[in-house]
Design an enzyme around this catalytic site. Structure first.
Site, PDB file in Angstrom:
ATOM      1  N   LYS A  59     -10.969  -2.940  33.945  1.00  0.00           N
ATOM      2  CA  LYS A  59     -12.156  -3.072  33.094  1.00  0.00           C
ATOM      3  C   LYS A  59     -13.275  -3.828  33.831  1.00  0.00           C
ATOM      4  CE  LYS A  59     -12.032  -6.048  29.367  1.00  0.00           C
ATOM      5  NZ  LYS A  59     -13.234  -6.847  29.249  1.00  0.00           N
ATOM      6  N   CYS A  94      -7.828  -6.674  32.786  1.00  0.00           N
ATOM      7  CA  CYS A  94      -8.953  -7.254  33.529  1.00  0.00           C
ATOM      8  C   CYS A  94      -9.455  -6.431  34.709  1.00  0.00           C
ATOM      9  CB  CYS A  94      -8.584  -8.657  33.990  1.00  0.00           C
ATOM     10  SG  CYS A  94      -8.445  -9.790  32.605  1.00  0.00           S
ATOM     11  N   LEU A 109      -7.489 -16.752  33.189  1.00  0.00           N
ATOM     12  CA  LEU A 109      -6.107 -16.658  32.696  1.00  0.00           C
ATOM     13  C   LEU A 109      -5.348 -15.455  33.280  1.00  0.00           C
ATOM     14  CD1 LEU A 109      -5.133 -16.898  28.963  1.00  0.00           C
ATOM     15  CD2 LEU A 109      -4.483 -14.888  30.242  1.00  0.00           C
ATOM     16  N   LYS A 134       2.662  -5.779  34.197  1.00  0.00           N
ATOM     17  CA  LYS A 134       3.272  -6.713  35.151  1.00  0.00           C
ATOM     18  C   LYS A 134       4.382  -7.457  34.414  1.00  0.00           C
ATOM     19  CE  LYS A 134       0.590 -10.892  34.801  1.00  0.00           C
ATOM     20  NZ  LYS A 134      -0.287 -11.798  35.501  1.00  0.00           N
TER      21      LYS A 134
HETATM   22  C1  UDX Z   1      -6.155 -11.258  36.325  1.00  0.00           C
HETATM   23  C2  UDX Z   1      -6.625 -12.484  37.106  1.00  0.00           C
HETATM   24  O1  UDX Z   1      -5.554 -12.955  37.941  1.00  0.00           O
HETATM   25  C3  UDX Z   1      -7.102 -13.567  36.173  1.00  0.00           C
HETATM   26  O2  UDX Z   1      -7.604 -14.668  36.929  1.00  0.00           O
HETATM   27  C4  UDX Z   1      -8.201 -12.995  35.284  1.00  0.00           C
HETATM   28  O3  UDX Z   1      -8.654 -13.946  34.364  1.00  0.00           O
HETATM   29  C5  UDX Z   1      -7.706 -11.754  34.523  1.00  0.00           C
HETATM   30  O4  UDX Z   1      -7.195 -10.803  35.472  1.00  0.00           O
HETATM   31  P1  UDX Z   1      -3.927 -10.538  35.051  1.00  0.00           P
HETATM   32  O5  UDX Z   1      -4.569  -9.213  34.833  1.00  0.00           O
HETATM   33  O6  UDX Z   1      -3.245 -11.194  33.905  1.00  0.00           O
HETATM   34  O7  UDX Z   1      -5.007 -11.611  35.568  1.00  0.00           O
HETATM   35  O8  UDX Z   1      -2.823 -10.385  36.185  1.00  0.00           O
HETATM   36  P2  UDX Z   1      -2.630 -10.596  37.762  1.00  0.00           P
HETATM   37  O9  UDX Z   1      -1.460 -11.464  37.976  1.00  0.00           O
HETATM   38  O10 UDX Z   1      -3.872 -10.985  38.451  1.00  0.00           O
HETATM   39  O11 UDX Z   1      -2.182  -9.129  38.200  1.00  0.00           O
HETATM   40  C6  UDX Z   1      -2.986  -7.996  37.941  1.00  0.00           C
HETATM   41  C7  UDX Z   1      -2.335  -6.745  38.458  1.00  0.00           C
HETATM   42  O12 UDX Z   1      -2.277  -6.739  39.878  1.00  0.00           O
HETATM   43  C8  UDX Z   1      -0.918  -6.495  37.958  1.00  0.00           C
HETATM   44  O13 UDX Z   1      -0.817  -5.137  37.567  1.00  0.00           O
HETATM   45  C9  UDX Z   1      -0.054  -6.777  39.172  1.00  0.00           C
HETATM   46  O14 UDX Z   1       1.128  -6.016  39.164  1.00  0.00           O
HETATM   47  C10 UDX Z   1      -0.975  -6.364  40.302  1.00  0.00           C
HETATM   48  N1  UDX Z   1      -0.700  -7.038  41.595  1.00  0.00           N
HETATM   49  C11 UDX Z   1      -0.873  -8.393  41.701  1.00  0.00           C
HETATM   50  C12 UDX Z   1      -0.298  -6.300  42.704  1.00  0.00           C
HETATM   51  O15 UDX Z   1      -0.144  -5.077  42.623  1.00  0.00           O
HETATM   52  N2  UDX Z   1      -0.086  -6.939  43.883  1.00  0.00           N
HETATM   53  C13 UDX Z   1      -0.265  -8.275  44.033  1.00  0.00           C
HETATM   54  O16 UDX Z   1      -0.075  -8.786  45.162  1.00  0.00           O
HETATM   55  C14 UDX Z   1      -0.661  -9.029  42.897  1.00  0.00           C
END
Ligand code: UDX
Length: 452
Positions: free
Chosen positions: A284, A281, A156, A341
């Site tokens: 951690k 996520c 997710l 985010k």
């Molecule tokens: C993530 C995984 O995508 C998901 O599959 C897992 O189950 C839980 O962890 P999430 O933490 O909700 O999900 O967000 P995600 O969209 O993956 O972004 C995580 C972080 O990376 C955010 O802080 C976002 O700003 C950052 N990010 C994402 C970047 O800095 N650059 C990118 O290109 C993409």
């Protein structure tokens, strides 16, 4: 199917409402009284696009209760979706998962078969420990219970949770017996075959293909979750490392990301340079994977480096502010975005928290805005005083610099000219490369992005 879901956090609640929408008979269990009273009133305790609408649609069939004993005995399939918070040494604490397994085993019928699905993100080998917990309780009860422990990791993405649940890339199931695979195949059949009518607000994407259900052993399923998150985390850290070098040699990381992303072996996603990752996520799970490796006496320098690069991004941005403002003490800096985010109110491990703490420690007057995460940020930053503003124009009024931390859609549409005019010094540090440098400069800003 008759399903019980233990835990109504992001994962548990999303799964519960989606499975209920797919006509399963779902009861979700949570001990948190506040969450339960909201859910009983039909209100979602989490901010997630679409979740309230879906909850409205299923509110007459889904049930919420604090009692495992009340619902588990009659369930066919029980999912554990409780938190696995980090311990002091970074390892994931599986106490709540094991407690839930114990409670389940204490009340289930001796002559019935149950599928117990672990959805929480857990260290490799947890499925075996959960099976042991269950067996110990059966021994204590003097019964021969019948529970198949299955690993079904959740991928997710906050802000896109429903999209990921209805239209996943894949479903991963780890089990040691064929009955468990059959139960999960039955559970996810409407998704695997896409036979459901999509919610009106979430149409099926045009190019969407039926998702595979990958079956494997439980340890590999648990490892897949950690490996997927760590790979994505290091993809982001890699582009952030390249961004630093781009700044030194005069290249533009957004162009570089576009150029390498067009290589189908690399792919364009998760190559956005900026302030790096936060959330519940990646910080951690990378720490927990290192914990698993340490226990195995195995070194993971790539994962270590991804973490170092990520947390350095938060310091580098403060250095940029210092460089451009000469001195930070006494300056007023406006922060745009507090959530880790966009499209979530979640501030767990958000870059904003570290950056604001650094700035306040340097004697900066911080003003901050976020469309929905301000109450959570206020709680997380309760030890320091900053000013929270209801709109972006009050953040910028007479400020010495603006720093964009979260790329909310509403910031893309701001009137840059108006903002620049009302600032003491029109400096814009774009921590997520949201703006075109030229547009920002045309509006009167001194613009600094990341890696460009
Ligand atoms: C993530 C995984 O995508 C998901 O599959 C897992 O189950 C839980 O962890 P999430 O933490 O909700 O999900 O967000 P995600 O969209 O993956 O972004 C995580 C972080 O990376 C955010 O802080 C976002 O700003 C950052 N990010 C994402 C970047 O800095 N650059 C990118 O290109 C993409």
């Amino acid at each position: 199917m008759k399903i019980t879901i233990i835990g109504t956090g992001y994962v548990g609640l999303t799964t519960a409402v989606v499975l209920s929408y797919l006509n399963h008979d779902v009861t979700a269990v949570d001990k948190d009284k506040h969450k339960l009273s909201l859910l009983h009133e039909g209100k979602s305790p989490i901010h997630e696009p679409g979740i309230q609408s879906l909850l409205d649609e299923v509110c007459h069939t889904i049930r919420f209760t604090p009692s495992v004993a009340e619902v588990v005995p009659d369930a066919e399939l029980i999912m554990i979706a409780v938190g696995t918070p980090p311990k002091k040494n970074g390892e994931a604490d599986t106490r709540h998962v094991e407690e839930a397994a114990r409670e389940i085993a204490e009340v289930c019928h001796p002559n019935r078969h149950y599928t117990l699905v672990i959805k929480s993100t857990v260290p490799i080998g947890t499925n075996k420990r959960v099976a042991q917990v269950v067996d110990t309780v059966f021994e204590e009860r003097g019964i021969q219970g019948n529970i198949s422990v299955t690993s079904n990791p959740e991928f997710l993405q906050e802000g896109l949770a429903l999209q990921g649940a209805f239209y996943p890339d894949r479903i991963v199931v780890g089990a040691n017996n064929v009955n468990a695979f059959d139960a999960l195949r039955h559970l996810y059949q409407p998704i695997l075959e896409q036979t459901f009518d999509p919610p009106t607000f979430l149409p099926r994407p045009a190019a969407y293909h039926l998702p595979p259900m990958m079956t494997t052993d439980p340890n590999s399923a648990e490892m897949i979750k950690y490996a997927a998150n760590t790979f994505l985390a290091l993809k982001i850290s890699f582009i952030n490392e390249i961004a630093g070098l781009c700044e030194d040699v005069g290249a533009d990381v957004t162009e570089v990301a576009r150029g390498i992303g067009l290589d189908s072996r690399i792919g364009p996603r998760f190559l956005r340079a900026g302030l790096g990752w936060g959330g519940s996520c990646y910080p951690k799970d990378t720490a927990a994977l290192l914990g698993v490796a340490a226990q195995a006496g195995y070194e993971m320098p790539i994962t270590e480096a991804a973490r170092t690069v990520n947390f350095e991004q938060r310091k580098r941005i403060v250095e940029k502010l210092r460089y451009v403002l000469k001195t930070l003490k006494g300056k007023t800096i406006g922060i745009l975005g507090l959530a880790f985010k966009p499209n979530t109110d979640d501030v767990r491990e958000a870059p904003s928290l570290d950056i604001i703490r650094q700035l306040v420690a340097e004697g900066v007057n911080v003003r901050a805005h976020d469309p929905i995460a301000m109450p959570n940020a206020q709680q997380a930053l309760s030890e320091i005083t900053i000013e929270y503003c209801e709109d972006v124009y009050s953040v910028s009024h007479n400020a010495d610099a603006l720093l964009l931390i979260t790329e909310w859609e509403l910031y893309h549409r701001m009137d840059l000219r108006k903002l620049a005019k009302q600032m003491k010094t029109p400096i814009l540090i774009d921590g997520r490369n949201v703006f075109s440098p030229q547009d920002a400069m045309d509006a009167g800003f001194h613009y600094i992005g990341v890696g460009r």
